[in-house]
Scaffold this motif. Structure first.
Motif, short mmCIF file in Angstrom:
data_model
loop_
_atom_site.label_atom_id
_atom_site.label_comp_id
_atom_site.label_asym_id
_atom_site.label_seq_id
_atom_site.Cartn_x
_atom_site.Cartn_y
_atom_site.Cartn_z
N PHE A 109 4.81 -6.45 5.76
CA PHE A 109 5.25 -5.50 4.81
C PHE A 109 5.80 -6.17 3.55
CE2 PHE A 109 8.45 -2.91 2.57
CZ PHE A 109 7.53 -2.06 1.85
N PHE A 119 3.05 -9.62 2.79
CA PHE A 119 1.70 -9.47 2.33
C PHE A 119 1.29 -9.77 1.05
CE2 PHE A 119 -2.10 -7.01 1.28
CZ PHE A 119 -2.87 -7.68 2.04
N PRO A 120 2.14 -9.20 0.02
CA PRO A 120 1.74 -9.36 -1.46
C PRO A 120 1.85 -10.77 -1.84
CG PRO A 120 3.29 -7.60 -1.21
CD PRO A 120 3.00 -8.30 0.10
N PRO A 160 -2.17 -5.72 -3.18
CA PRO A 160 -0.88 -5.82 -2.62
C PRO A 160 -0.39 -4.54 -2.23
CG PRO A 160 -0.96 -7.58 -3.93
CD PRO A 160 -2.12 -6.64 -4.53
N SER A 196 0.33 -2.51 1.13
CA SER A 196 1.59 -2.53 1.53
C SER A 196 1.92 -1.12 2.05
CB SER A 196 2.65 -3.02 0.40
OG SER A 196 2.39 -4.35 0.22
N MET A 255 3.30 0.11 5.36
CA MET A 255 4.70 0.83 5.50
C MET A 255 4.47 2.29 6.21
SD MET A 255 7.72 1.04 4.54
CE MET A 255 8.95 2.06 4.14
#
Length: 121
Positions: A28, A31-32, A47, A51, A55
């Motif tokens: 979380f 990842f972006p 992303p 995400s 989440m």
């Protein structure tokens, strides 16, 4: 009340749930940036959308861990039964009963994942 005062610390701190929660939390957070590193042209929505799924997984695993912790504290007899006797009782069921329990549990997990995801989005 004594059970709440004498909180039992789990002997295995890194169980499967804790490792999965840590992994989902790590995904979380990173990842972006990782998706931008792989593909510079990725849109900002990509992303964020993934995400949200990470989440949802993190929320579901945290819910599972907290629920199991509360069952161990509030109702230790049930926790002991599930650790010691549940597998033996499940194996003694008929095949159609096993299928119904398995599919019911799977659908319950699926619907809880979808509800968690819908709550986040």
């Amino acid at each position: 009340m004594n059970q709440l005062i004498n909180l039992r610390i789990p002997q295995n701190i890194l169980k499967k749930e804790h490792l999965l929660i840590f992994s989902a939390f790590f995904l979380f957070l990173y990842f972006p940036g990782l998706s931008r590193w792989i593909d510079i042209t990725s849109a900002p929505i990509d992303p964020g959308a993934l995400s949200a799924v990470i989440m949802a997984i993190l929320s579901l695993l945290a819910f599972k861990a907290v629920t199991w912790w509360l069952i161990n504290i509030i109702w230790p007899v049930f926790a002991e039964y599930s650790k010691e006797h549940f597998e033996q009782n499940f194996k003694s069921l008929l095949p159609w009963q096993k299928v119904i329990i398995y599919l019911g549990f799977y659908l319950l997990l699926l619907y809880s994942f979808v509800a968690t995801l819908a709550g986040i989005i």
